[in-house]
Scaffold this active site. Structure first.
Site, PDB file in Angstrom:
ATOM      1  N   GLU A  97       0.856  -1.191   0.000  1.00  0.00           N
ATOM      2  CA  GLU A  97       0.000   0.000   0.000  1.00  0.00           C
ATOM      3  C   GLU A  97       0.893   1.243   0.000  1.00  0.00           C
ATOM      4  OE1 GLU A  97      -2.499   1.577  -0.710  1.00  0.00           O
ATOM      5  OE2 GLU A  97      -4.091   1.092   0.709  1.00  0.00           O
ATOM      6  N   ASP A  98       0.426   2.325  -0.600  1.00  0.00           N
ATOM      7  CA  ASP A  98       1.238   3.540  -0.603  1.00  0.00           C
ATOM      8  C   ASP A  98       1.114   4.289   0.720  1.00  0.00           C
ATOM      9  OD1 ASP A  98      -1.398   4.072  -1.194  1.00  0.00           O
ATOM     10  OD2 ASP A  98      -0.979   5.708  -2.576  1.00  0.00           O
ATOM     11  N   ASP A 101      -4.032   5.960   5.925  1.00  0.00           N
ATOM     12  CA  ASP A 101      -4.586   7.203   6.468  1.00  0.00           C
ATOM     13  C   ASP A 101      -5.606   6.796   7.534  1.00  0.00           C
ATOM     14  OD1 ASP A 101      -6.161   9.632   6.687  1.00  0.00           O
ATOM     15  OD2 ASP A 101      -5.233  10.315   4.856  1.00  0.00           O
ATOM     16  N   ARG A 163       1.255  11.636  -9.805  1.00  0.00           N
ATOM     17  CA  ARG A 163       1.680  10.277  -9.449  1.00  0.00           C
ATOM     18  C   ARG A 163       3.092   9.972  -9.942  1.00  0.00           C
ATOM     19  NH1 ARG A 163      -2.852   7.359  -7.585  1.00  0.00           N
ATOM     20  NH2 ARG A 163      -4.829   7.869  -8.574  1.00  0.00           N
TER      21      ARG A 163
END
Ligand code: PRP
Length: 176
Positions: A97-98, A101, A163
């Site tokens: 996952e980037d 949050d 991106r």
């Protein structure tokens, strides 16, 4: 007003950390084949770079979930828009996952993947915003802990832009 991107984490810092994480992953997976599940779209850069540093046989899969719909605030309703395409039963899986949050996206994806009975399931995230967490989810490998700032680059977007930046930055609004 124009948008400007201020660097938060440089390309060099990312490269160094990716290598460290890759070494830890290889230690934990003990030479076994690793099925990398890239969470689209934000994790594309991180998945590619991390995979190049893994000294282990790998396979790739892709999954896409969304709750933001081009807003900067999650609506909380995570939907899996694209599922993985192969049987992962008995495989050693690393979800990539980037950013974590609220944690809602990752939780939904991890619960979904667990139903497919992998032999091993670990989670790796480039960025973590622990102050923003709403649901209980933890990654096994974290690149960088960051404060509650809106970040773009290295896969992360603002309305689908930025991106492709090779670093992680903060969007600032400035006068022309
Ligand atoms: C972003 C990001 C994470 C998720 C994190 O994805 O890439 O997957 O939100 O937020 P959360 O922890 O609050 O759930 P997004 O839905 O914007 O899709 P994208 O990766 O295609 O940009």
């Amino acid at each position: 007003m124009i948008e400007k991107i201020e660097s938060l984490i440089t390309e060099e810092q990312i490269n160094k950390r990716v290598l460290e994480i890759a070494k830890n992953i290889c230690k934990d997976f003990k030479g076994k084949e690793i099925l990398l599940i890239c969470v689209l779209k934000g994790s594309i850069m991180f998945t590619v770079d991390l995979s190049k540093r893994l000294d282990a046989p790998t396979e790739f899969e892709f999954i896409e979930a969304s709750s933001y719909n081009n807003n900067t605030i999650s609506n909380g309703n995570v939907v899996i828009k694209r599922d993985i395409a192969t049987n992962i039963e008995g495989k050693n899986v690393l979800v990539i996952e980037d950013i974590i949050d609220t944690g809602r996206t990752l939780k939904k994806i991890v619960e979904h993947i667990k139903t497919k009975n992998p032999a091993m399931l670990k989670i790796c995230a480039l960025l973590d915003k622990p102050d923003r967490r709403i649901v209980d989810i933890k990654a096994d490998y974290i690149g960088f802990e960051i404060e509650d700032v809106f970040v773009v680059g290295y896969g992360l977007d603002h309305a689908q832009k930025y991106r492709n930046l090779p670093f992680v930055g903060i969007v600032k609004m400035e006068d022309n």
